[in-house]
Design an enzyme around this catalytic site. Sequence first.
Site, PDB file in Angstrom:
ATOM      1  N   GLU A   1       0.726  -1.350   0.035  1.00 42.68           N
ATOM      2  CA  GLU A   1       0.368   0.252  -0.250  1.00 42.68           C
ATOM      3  C   GLU A   1       1.284   1.510  -0.468  1.00 42.68           C
ATOM      4  O   GLU A   1       0.782   2.037   0.772  1.00 42.68           O
ATOM      5  CB  GLU A   1      -0.960   0.201   1.123  1.00 42.68           C
ATOM      6  CG  GLU A   1      -1.769  -1.030   1.304  1.00 42.68           C
ATOM      7  CD  GLU A   1      -3.340  -1.232   2.197  1.00 42.68           C
ATOM      8  OE1 GLU A   1      -3.113  -0.536   2.835  1.00 42.68           O
ATOM      9  OE2 GLU A   1      -3.834  -2.069   2.318  1.00 42.68           O
TER      10      GLU A   1
ATOM     11  N   GLU B   1      -5.255  -9.055  -0.128  1.00 48.96           N
ATOM     12  CA  GLU B   1      -6.370  -8.418   0.783  1.00 48.96           C
ATOM     13  C   GLU B   1      -6.677  -8.444   0.373  1.00 48.96           C
ATOM     14  O   GLU B   1      -8.028  -7.511  -0.437  1.00 48.96           O
ATOM     15  CB  GLU B   1      -5.190  -7.474   1.289  1.00 48.96           C
ATOM     16  CG  GLU B   1      -3.863  -7.426   2.014  1.00 48.96           C
ATOM     17  CD  GLU B   1      -3.723  -5.798   3.138  1.00 48.96           C
ATOM     18  OE1 GLU B   1      -4.730  -5.820   3.332  1.00 48.96           O
ATOM     19  OE2 GLU B   1      -2.981  -5.973   3.346  1.00 48.96           O
TER      20      GLU B   1
END
Length: 519
Positions: free
Chosen positions: A200, A323
């Site tokens: 991220e 994820e």
Amino acid sequence: MKASVRARIRRAIALLMAASATCVHGSPAVDITVHADRPGAVIHPEIYGQFAEQLGHGIYGGIWVGEHSSIPNIKGYRKDVVEALKAIKVPVIRWPGGCFADQYDWRDGIGPRNQRPVRMNGSWGGEDDNQFGTHEFMDFAELIGAKTYVSINVGTGSPRDMSQWIEYITADGHSSLAQQRRANGRDKPWKLDYVGIGNEMWGCGGSMRPQFYADVYSQYATFVHAPPNAPITRIASGANAGDVHWTDTLMAAAGSQIDAISLHNYSIPTGDWKHKGSATQFGEDQWISTLQGALGMDDLITRHSQVMDKYDPKKRVALDVDEWGNWTDQDPDAGDAVLYQQNSLRDALSAAITLDIFQTHADRVRMANIAQMVNVLQAMILTDKSKMVLTPTYYVFDMYKVFQGATNLPIEVEAPPYHYGNAKVPGIHAAAGRDVAGVLHVALVNLDPHHATTVHIHLVGPHGANLQGKMLTAPAITSVNTFSRPHEVEPVPFDHAVLKDDVIAADLSPKSIVVLEIH
């Protein structure tokens, strides 16, 4: 009038009344066509992968208890958890993060455990004594037969840190790092299958712009040195859900060095990150909103795939959803068990339809990692000291393991939608595949929590003549498995289906998942 005639009339009237009630209160029949004659892409086993981040009780107490624990263990790993994960054939594990990865120094987690430093967990609070490090992770993956996916620290690390960590894990010569690994108890190198270059990077990994990260990625990727005949897949930190500009920028600037791009997406029942909603106390409004969130995965994959197709029409680069899952408010009684939430029948259905979507996009999606494995978010397993319980989501992965390595088959579903208020979703979701032994498998999900429905499955192409199946459902949409009642939601044999010629007629219960096997 004879009694037998009166009985036949009464029975006929009862049947007419039942048929009328079905038309008014039930769901009309559903038609599904499975094109068993049009094989598609292979469904990579890694689509059913797992994610274990260094936080809360996900590792400590969930996987690792140490060799001297009174809890039965195998060299420090919980025996019950190991056996449960082996049973669902976990194909790959991602570790140590997540956000935690971009603050992790791999050197903290090697050497004698009583000499390892204690570090603050800047992402999730508390402290980490590093009892679970590189050796413990790699050995754990080896123990359960899973591939290894290590997230690299880009946010606070360096290419040199990454390069040396990879060498420590994989070197088979006489370098100082290989010798250090041997001195720490591991003679032969491990197989490192995947490295994620940051996590991220648009957020907790460094708040980077896509143009900047593309350059950083290229720098790091240059120094991923795999040993001979043991390639390492390099995964670029991908977009936040629907940010296709991020994907476009990465593919344009660094596509030739990228083996896969990650994608993260969570289904939030309320749509509000500050007040996500309860994992157990919810109504039909949050039942359908959660399912809508899961179904949104199809649009996300489609849009990112279209961008990738511009630069990579042959689909060399994978889209890895490393994820995903449902994220609710932390259990109010969880204490220091960060991100601990219960797991209900709602989680099972959303997991099933998400796996269906991954299978449908098997030409581009080659790995996915549900968040997370034990005691965190949409977990497979919950533990409390010596107690362990398998969640409804665990049982979905158990039922769907038949699709690992199968060939995806096109499927068409004609079904009325399920409505609640202004929300609408497909009433039935489905997927199909043929395994390497030639057996046909069909997954069916009835999203309607109230109405049973009859499904007619038309099989086009070769198939067997024998039929069997399993079903997962429960009395309520909020049904959960607890330590005191561990069997509330678990699969049972499904015997409400008949195969005649090329058509299967199956009666699906409300809010249920069925996996059929035709052999």
